[in-house]
Design a protein around this motif. Structure first.
Motif, PDB file in Angstrom:
ATOM      1  N   PRO A  59       0.818  -1.216   0.000  1.00  0.00           N
ATOM      2  CA  PRO A  59       0.000   0.000   0.000  1.00  0.00           C
ATOM      3  C   PRO A  59       0.853   1.269   0.000  1.00  0.00           C
ATOM      4  CG  PRO A  59      -0.917  -1.610   1.498  1.00  0.00           C
ATOM      5  CD  PRO A  59       0.404  -2.170   1.046  1.00  0.00           C
ATOM      6  N   GLY A  60       0.504   2.184  -0.877  1.00  0.00           N
ATOM      7  CA  GLY A  60       1.266   3.419  -1.005  1.00  0.00           C
ATOM      8  C   GLY A  60       2.238   3.397  -2.159  1.00  0.00           C
ATOM      9  N   SER A  61       2.598   2.190  -2.644  1.00  0.00           N
ATOM     10  CA  SER A  61       3.514   2.093  -3.777  1.00  0.00           C
ATOM     11  C   SER A  61       2.739   2.225  -5.088  1.00  0.00           C
ATOM     12  CB  SER A  61       4.260   0.756  -3.756  1.00  0.00           C
ATOM     13  OG  SER A  61       3.377  -0.327  -4.011  1.00  0.00           O
ATOM     14  N   TYR A  62       3.438   2.581  -6.145  1.00  0.00           N
ATOM     15  CA  TYR A  62       2.791   2.821  -7.445  1.00  0.00           C
ATOM     16  C   TYR A  62       2.020   1.593  -7.927  1.00  0.00           C
ATOM     17  CZ  TYR A  62       2.280   3.896 -12.411  1.00  0.00           C
ATOM     18  OH  TYR A  62       1.770   4.112 -13.677  1.00  0.00           O
ATOM     19  N   ASN A  63       2.707   0.455  -8.006  1.00  0.00           N
ATOM     20  CA  ASN A  63       2.070  -0.741  -8.563  1.00  0.00           C
ATOM     21  C   ASN A  63       0.902  -1.221  -7.711  1.00  0.00           C
ATOM     22  OD1 ASN A  63       3.774  -0.848 -10.792  1.00  0.00           O
ATOM     23  ND2 ASN A  63       5.255  -2.183  -9.784  1.00  0.00           N
ATOM     24  N   TRP A  64       1.073  -1.213  -6.391  1.00  0.00           N
ATOM     25  CA  TRP A  64      -0.002  -1.672  -5.509  1.00  0.00           C
ATOM     26  C   TRP A  64      -1.214  -0.760  -5.646  1.00  0.00           C
ATOM     27  CZ3 TRP A  64      -3.427  -0.413  -1.808  1.00  0.00           C
ATOM     28  CH2 TRP A  64      -3.989  -1.452  -1.063  1.00  0.00           C
ATOM     29  N   ASN A  65      -0.968   0.539  -5.658  1.00  0.00           N
ATOM     30  CA  ASN A  65      -2.076   1.485  -5.766  1.00  0.00           C
ATOM     31  C   ASN A  65      -2.838   1.318  -7.082  1.00  0.00           C
ATOM     32  OD1 ASN A  65      -1.338   2.491  -3.310  1.00  0.00           O
ATOM     33  ND2 ASN A  65      -0.641   4.489  -4.048  1.00  0.00           N
ATOM     34  N   ILE A  66      -2.098   1.137  -8.179  1.00  0.00           N
ATOM     35  CA  ILE A  66      -2.748   0.948  -9.472  1.00  0.00           C
ATOM     36  C   ILE A  66      -3.609  -0.311  -9.454  1.00  0.00           C
ATOM     37  CG2 ILE A  66      -2.340   0.313 -11.888  1.00  0.00           C
ATOM     38  CD1 ILE A  66      -1.933   3.238 -11.492  1.00  0.00           C
ATOM     39  N   GLU A  67      -3.074  -1.395  -8.923  1.00  0.00           N
ATOM     40  CA  GLU A  67      -3.776  -2.676  -8.938  1.00  0.00           C
ATOM     41  C   GLU A  67      -4.974  -2.696  -7.998  1.00  0.00           C
ATOM     42  OE1 GLU A  67      -2.909  -7.438  -8.105  1.00  0.00           O
ATOM     43  OE2 GLU A  67      -1.250  -6.013  -8.240  1.00  0.00           O
ATOM     44  N   THR A 115     -13.523  11.618  -4.000  1.00  0.00           N
ATOM     45  CA  THR A 115     -12.112  11.303  -4.171  1.00  0.00           C
ATOM     46  C   THR A 115     -11.500  12.244  -5.197  1.00  0.00           C
ATOM     47  OG1 THR A 115     -12.334   9.706  -6.006  1.00  0.00           O
ATOM     48  CG2 THR A 115     -12.560   8.844  -3.747  1.00  0.00           C
ATOM     49  N   GLU A 116     -10.199  12.446  -5.048  1.00  0.00           N
ATOM     50  CA  GLU A 116      -9.387  13.126  -6.058  1.00  0.00           C
ATOM     51  C   GLU A 116      -8.229  12.188  -6.369  1.00  0.00           C
ATOM     52  OE1 GLU A 116      -7.369  17.478  -6.873  1.00  0.00           O
ATOM     53  OE2 GLU A 116      -7.207  16.618  -4.863  1.00  0.00           O
ATOM     54  N   SER A 117      -8.071  11.841  -7.638  1.00  0.00           N
ATOM     55  CA  SER A 117      -7.078  10.835  -8.007  1.00  0.00           C
ATOM     56  C   SER A 117      -6.325  11.257  -9.262  1.00  0.00           C
ATOM     57  CB  SER A 117      -7.759   9.478  -8.230  1.00  0.00           C
ATOM     58  OG  SER A 117      -8.810   9.586  -9.182  1.00  0.00           O
ATOM     59  N   ALA A 118      -5.268  10.500  -9.573  1.00  0.00           N
ATOM     60  CA  ALA A 118      -4.434  10.797 -10.737  1.00  0.00           C
ATOM     61  C   ALA A 118      -4.859   9.974 -11.943  1.00  0.00           C
ATOM     62  CB  ALA A 118      -2.965  10.508 -10.411  1.00  0.00           C
ATOM     63  N   TRP A 119      -5.178  10.662 -13.026  1.00  0.00           N
ATOM     64  CA  TRP A 119      -5.408  10.078 -14.348  1.00  0.00           C
ATOM     65  C   TRP A 119      -6.719   9.300 -14.503  1.00  0.00           C
ATOM     66  CZ3 TRP A 119      -2.730  12.424 -17.762  1.00  0.00           C
ATOM     67  CH2 TRP A 119      -1.404  12.760 -17.547  1.00  0.00           C
ATOM     68  N   SER A 120      -7.135   8.570 -13.494  1.00  0.00           N
ATOM     69  CA  SER A 120      -8.292   7.689 -13.683  1.00  0.00           C
ATOM     70  C   SER A 120      -9.164   7.650 -12.438  1.00  0.00           C
ATOM     71  CB  SER A 120      -7.832   6.273 -14.035  1.00  0.00           C
ATOM     72  OG  SER A 120      -7.017   5.750 -13.006  1.00  0.00           O
ATOM     73  N   VAL A 121     -10.359   7.121 -12.600  1.00  0.00           N
ATOM     74  CA  VAL A 121     -11.271   6.898 -11.475  1.00  0.00           C
ATOM     75  C   VAL A 121     -10.710   5.739 -10.633  1.00  0.00           C
ATOM     76  CG1 VAL A 121     -13.624   6.293 -10.800  1.00  0.00           C
ATOM     77  CG2 VAL A 121     -13.214   7.616 -12.896  1.00  0.00           C
ATOM     78  N   PRO A 122     -10.698   5.846  -9.325  1.00  0.00           N
ATOM     79  CA  PRO A 122     -10.205   4.743  -8.483  1.00  0.00           C
ATOM     80  C   PRO A 122     -11.253   3.641  -8.345  1.00  0.00           C
ATOM     81  CG  PRO A 122     -10.926   6.522  -7.076  1.00  0.00           C
ATOM     82  CD  PRO A 122     -11.056   7.027  -8.505  1.00  0.00           C
ATOM     83  N   TRP A 123     -11.577   3.013  -9.483  1.00  0.00           N
ATOM     84  CA  TRP A 123     -12.660   2.029  -9.503  1.00  0.00           C
ATOM     85  C   TRP A 123     -12.466   0.918  -8.474  1.00  0.00           C
ATOM     86  CZ3 TRP A 123     -16.829   3.570 -11.763  1.00  0.00           C
ATOM     87  CH2 TRP A 123     -16.794   4.341 -12.926  1.00  0.00           C
ATOM     88  N   GLU A 124     -11.261   0.369  -8.422  1.00  0.00           N
ATOM     89  CA  GLU A 124     -11.018  -0.755  -7.516  1.00  0.00           C
ATOM     90  C   GLU A 124     -11.099  -0.327  -6.051  1.00  0.00           C
ATOM     91  OE1 GLU A 124      -9.366  -0.130 -10.218  1.00  0.00           O
ATOM     92  OE2 GLU A 124      -9.529  -1.930 -11.454  1.00  0.00           O
ATOM     93  N   GLY A 125     -10.619   0.881  -5.744  1.00  0.00           N
ATOM     94  CA  GLY A 125     -10.695   1.373  -4.375  1.00  0.00           C
ATOM     95  C   GLY A 125     -12.133   1.601  -3.934  1.00  0.00           C
ATOM     96  N   ILE A 126     -12.923   2.193  -4.812  1.00  0.00           N
ATOM     97  CA  ILE A 126     -14.339   2.414  -4.512  1.00  0.00           C
ATOM     98  C   ILE A 126     -15.050   1.077  -4.352  1.00  0.00           C
ATOM     99  CG2 ILE A 126     -16.514   3.324  -5.427  1.00  0.00           C
ATOM    100  CD1 ILE A 126     -14.793   5.494  -6.830  1.00  0.00           C
TER     101      ILE A 126
END
Length: 209
Positions: free
Chosen positions: A55-63, A82-93
């Motif tokens: 958690p917090g790393s680029y790859n983990w966050n993307i996945e 939420t405010e995120s980079a480039w895309s909707v945080p679908w997996e997080g939501i």
């Protein structure tokens, strides 16, 4: 610099048990109980310790979140933003809603999102443990639709060079806000209304199978 994507998640139907579970998840956010704090790292809501590859790393966050970074804001019984980079945080939501769904099987939520340019805007519904209906508009689609609908905007557009005058760009921005406020939100509201109007009938049809 990454484009920011702003997303609003609304709990259109949630039980007290679902609200309680959401508040339990929010307790995992660093600074949650700090007076005046309103923005939190979404990866913390998973309840896992940060690590170089976790958690917090680029790859983990993307996945696991769907974005390289994401902040949660305005978390309350009605939903969160939420405010995120480039895309909707679908997996997080989806993680948050799935956790709520475990204690509240009838939870129903809507997700409305907007890229800051905007390169894209759209919405989705979430119920029954998964994303369901949704629509998305790319910038090219919005621009074409606005040019078709507004004569004053067409007058400020140079087809040969495919660009707007300064006045045209101002008009375009105004019509873009109208498009998002009217078309995007109205089509989502229509879907929500249709679902709740036909929910019992759909259940009866499923039970008859």
């Amino acid at each position: 610099m990454a484009n920011h994507v702003n997303t609003s998640v609304s709990f259109n139907r949630i039980s007290e048990a679902g609200q309680k579970r959401f508040q339990e998840l929010c307790q995992r956010l660093d600074g949650w109980n700090t007076e005046g704090a309103y923005s939190f790292n979404m990866h913390e809501i998973f309840g896992l310790e940060e690590s170089e590859d976790g958690p917090g790393s680029y790859n983990w966050n993307i996945e696991n979140m769907g974005a390289k970074w994401c902040y949660m804001e305005d978390c309350d019984d009605d939903g969160f933003r939420t405010e995120s980079a480039w895309s909707v945080p679908w997996e997080g939501i989806d993680y948050v809603l799935t956790e709520i769904h475990k204690v509240d099987p009838t939870v129903y939520a809507t997700v409305v999102y907007e890229d800051e340019m905007p390169n894209f805007v759209g919405w989705s519904t979430w119920h029954g443990g998964t994303y369901d209906e949704g629509r998305e508009w790319l910038w090219e689609d919005m621009e074409s639709q606005m040019l078709e609908q507004h004569e004053d905007l067409r007058e400020q557009y140079d087809e040969e060079n495919e660009e707007f005058t300064d006045e045209g760009r101002e008009l375009l921005w105004d019509y873009t806000r109208e498009f998002i406020d009217d078309v995007v939100w109205e089509t989502m509201d229509e879907e929500v209304h249709w679902f709740f109007t036909n929910e019992e009938e759909m259940k009866a049809e499923e039970n008859a199978l």
